[in-house]
Design an enzyme around this catalytic site. Structure first.
Site: not given
Lengths: 304, 304
Positions: A99, B95-97
């Protein structure tokens, strides 16, 4: 605190160059006769840690399989990490976080600060938002003796869409070894994977330790051709830090493959297996035997 | 269950096109007079949900700030998600998984299955391991009425190292609109961001709904020049699904900027703000006023 690179080297020197993934897949819980809930997860992880944490250099829990069970699953992860570290294993948590800014810092704090409930020795991170977006991870790891493994090359080019094979301007690839094994096409661009490895190499060079604490992830299932086509074959794999090579065993890579393909960085490669060892459970002695067999095969292959 | 795209459109139609990020940064907890622990986190989130969840279309908790507090933090996240959804807000968990195979499936199950403890309406995902690595997320979302927002373009090219600006072969970009606003250089390659948007567009086209359920993330702080240089300006932003535009407010994007830059997809853009609203707390009335003010400014700007 001692640097991660040195700690990892000591651990693999003492226990052999093996990382075992703790991937409590629902089908594996079922095969062990455990329910697919937080209780089953806890029983599974307790058995794995009891059987392996005093023998194997590195244990690598996969966060996704804990997140499936919400807060109760994360409580099991906390307990698993604590027990594994107490027994002397290095814990590399596979979270692949990435991120920007204060959010990246929050992720770094979550996993790399000693006081954090989920404090581990090292984590995996995703460089998609730019290598510099990883700065909070790199700085926090360095300050607290932790490690960071940046996703490098995990799939082969024929799988197509992976952005790891995208081309980026090669301007700052000069920090690396020029003989990266890539094809000479007259194209000044390099693969995204090669750019990531060059950035990691530069990072370790600046830190100046004998063994770097910033690693990369390069799949054990890749061929020499795959690596060469991404421009990271041979000496190009040397990032001055550890190279995590997942995919040993059930996923297709053999110890001989690893020894051949990662030969130029054999002192730094950390092969990782999961299914092959875990499917030997739930008997603790069988689990331990499967792991030690795999370790011995690696030691044998690496000696050649 | 009704598709996510339709549910989101109804929600923004009723409540206005605003997403408020729940980013319980330690400095924000401090400013609210709360301790930086799970108790402080719970008090913060309860206040935000009470003040906003009946008014704002979409709430977007940032997972990193909950993970910092381990299992206790995730328990607060569970409670926050439940309360926000009960009050009628759509919850998009940031969550940017991103992972592969059964691990990607485990992440999808963790957040997109109704029975999961952390079940939400939609999540953000990272395409670095290849758009097809996201297949478990896309399939699980479609089967269960959930949404997926794929990271598209979040930083501007001058920030340099972002792999979003890497070049990939443009072969399958033909699914998109040819007038993507990119410069004509005779180079057949396209940016990684443009490739991601083309893949999302194709995904929504196959699903065939009036409004797609697969979205993209494109920063509200980017300029027309930034978008054009990545080849996604103007009609190129139209992916047949929602466009989450974070960075409104404190991070620099104004409602007028959003209205101008995202003009071609104004019906689908979902601007997101966080600091500007949250810093108005802890008074619930002030929080609500700040959010509604931001929403009204957006409605006004979008009408022009």
């Amino acid at each position: 605190m001692e640097r991660f690179g040195a700690r990892l080297q000591q651990a693999t020197g003492r226990r052999g160059p093996l990382c075992v993934g703790i991937d409590p897949h629902p089908s594996l819980l079922g095969a062990w006769g455990l329910p697919d809930d937080a209780g089953g997860l806890a029983a599974f992880c307790e058995t794995v840690v009891d059987a392996l944490a005093e023998e194997v250099a590195v244990l690598k829990p996969q966060s996704a399989f804990f997140e499936r069970h919400g807060a109760a699953g994360i409580a099991v992860l906390e307990q698993t990490v604590r027990a594994a570290r107490s027994a002397g294993a290095i814990v590399l948590l596979d979270v692949k976080r990435g991120d920007i800014g204060s959010t990246a810092q929050a992720y770094a704090d979550a996993y790399l600060l000693a006081a954090a409930p989920l404090s581990v020795d090292a984590i995996t991170v995703n460089p998609y938002l730019g290598f510099e977006s990883l700065r909070p991870f790199l700085d926090t790891a360095r300050e607290h003796g932790g490690g960071v493994f940046v996703l490098g090359l995990t799939s082969n080019p024929s799988e197509g869409t992976g952005l790891q094979h995208a081309r980026v301007a090669g301007a700052d690839s000069g920090t690396g070894d020029p003989s990266t094994g890539g094809p000479s096409t007259g194209d000044p661009s390099i693969s995204a994977a090669a750019a990531v490895l060059a950035s990691v190499r530069a990072e370790n060079a600046v830190a100046g330790a004998a063994v770097g604490s910033v690693g990369v992830v390069v799949g054990a299932t890749l061929s020499e051709v795959d690596l060469a086509s991404a421009g990271i074959g041979g000496a190009g794999l040397d990032v001055g830090g550890p190279v995590l090579a997942p995919g040993l065993g059930a996923q297709g890579g053999t110890a001989a493959d690893v020894s051949r393909i990662f030969g130029s960085v054999i002192e730094q490669v950390l092969p990782s297996t999961s299914r092959d060892v875990l499917s030997a459970g739930p008997d603790p002695a069988a689990l331990r035997s499967a792991a030690l067999w795999q370790r011995d095969v690696l030691l044998e292959a690496f000696r050649v």
